[in-house]
Design an enzyme around this catalytic site. Structure first.
Site, short mmCIF file in Angstrom:
data_model
loop_
_atom_site.label_atom_id
_atom_site.label_comp_id
_atom_site.label_asym_id
_atom_site.label_seq_id
_atom_site.Cartn_x
_atom_site.Cartn_y
_atom_site.Cartn_z
N ILE A 41 0.91 -1.49 0.17
CA ILE A 41 0.30 0.09 -0.06
C ILE A 41 0.35 1.16 0.13
CG2 ILE A 41 -0.40 0.36 2.85
CD1 ILE A 41 -3.27 0.80 1.52
N ASN A 98 10.97 -9.08 7.08
CA ASN A 98 11.46 -8.27 8.38
C ASN A 98 10.84 -9.02 9.35
OD1 ASN A 98 12.50 -5.44 7.69
ND2 ASN A 98 10.46 -5.05 7.48
N GLU A 106 5.95 -4.71 11.20
CA GLU A 106 4.91 -4.69 11.73
C GLU A 106 3.91 -5.19 10.99
OE1 GLU A 106 3.97 -0.69 9.38
OE2 GLU A 106 5.93 -0.12 9.48
N HIS A 111 6.02 -12.45 5.49
CA HIS A 111 5.57 -11.33 4.16
C HIS A 111 7.52 -11.66 3.58
CE1 HIS A 111 5.47 -8.48 6.88
NE2 HIS A 111 6.11 -7.36 6.77
P1 5GP Z 1 6.50 -4.92 7.52
O1 5GP Z 1 7.27 -3.83 8.24
O2 5GP Z 1 5.44 -5.78 8.61
O3 5GP Z 1 8.36 -5.64 6.91
O4 5GP Z 1 5.89 -4.59 6.35
C1 5GP Z 1 4.28 -4.06 6.09
C2 5GP Z 1 4.28 -3.41 4.89
O5 5GP Z 1 2.53 -3.99 4.89
C3 5GP Z 1 4.35 -2.53 4.71
O6 5GP Z 1 5.34 -1.83 3.89
C4 5GP Z 1 3.04 -1.92 4.16
O7 5GP Z 1 3.01 -0.49 3.51
C5 5GP Z 1 2.11 -2.57 4.20
N1 5GP Z 1 0.52 -2.68 4.39
C6 5GP Z 1 0.21 -2.48 5.88
N2 5GP Z 1 -1.13 -2.79 5.31
C7 5GP Z 1 -1.14 -2.59 4.11
C8 5GP Z 1 -2.91 -2.69 3.54
O8 5GP Z 1 -2.99 -2.45 4.03
N3 5GP Z 1 -2.48 -3.44 2.49
C9 5GP Z 1 -1.17 -3.41 1.50
N4 5GP Z 1 -1.32 -3.80 0.40
N5 5GP Z 1 -0.18 -3.35 2.07
C10 5GP Z 1 -0.27 -3.55 3.59
#
Ligand code: 5GP
Length: 128
Positions: A41, A98, A106, A111
């Site tokens: 997103i 991560n 987050e 993923h």
């Molecule tokens: P992390 O920090 O966990 O590695 O990355 C989580 C990612 O999920 C972030 O880059 C964030 O922009 C993405 N993200 C969070 N909420 C959503 C969502 O509702 N839809 C999509 N497509 N991506 C999301």
């Protein structure tokens, strides 16, 4: 294709679990029966795709230890499919996953971030 015992630490209401259940929309790029790929997103590069397993795994460590060999193979096949679909070779790309608090993870559903489409910057910028 489900693991033997669920991880009690997995939060079934995390945002990616909700995307998998169709409760939150996503811009789908590719899917197979073990994985789903969709646009992040908040794009950090011209191509920024998230690839997630359909199974309930909190992070890389959990996935690697508990997923079946078939799930693991199909997950990485999905990543490779997106690399080809997005024409990321021969120019190249970056994969990031991560894991845990130090990484800043987050969303507590395993993923990988697949980034490309331009020359990417340094891997890390250290905080001061
Ligand atoms: P992390 O920090 O966990 O590695 O990355 C989580 C990612 O999920 C972030 O880059 C964030 O922009 C993405 N993200 C969070 N909420 C959503 C969502 O509702 N839809 C999509 N497509 N991506 C999301």
């Amino acid at each position: 294709m489900t693991p033997t015992a669920p991880n009690p630490a997995y939060d079934p209401n995390n945002v990616f679990a909700r995307i998998l259940r169709g409760e939150i929309p996503c811009h789908k790029v590719y899917e197979n029966d073990a994985a789903l790929a969709f646009h992040d997103i908040t794009s950090a590069a011209p191509v920024h795709v998230l690839v997630i397993p359909r199974g309930a795994y909190t992070d890389f460590h959990d996935f690697t230890r508990r997923a079946t060999p078939e799930e693991i193979a199909k997950f990485w096949q999905a990543v490779d499919h997106v690399v080809q679909q997005e024409n990321l070779l021969p120019a190249g790309f970056r994969l990031i996953t991560n894991t845990g608090p130090d990484s800043g993870q987050e969303v507590p559903h395993f993923h990988v971030h697949l980034l490309g489409g331009e020359k990417l910057g340094p891997l890390l910028s250290r905080k001061s």
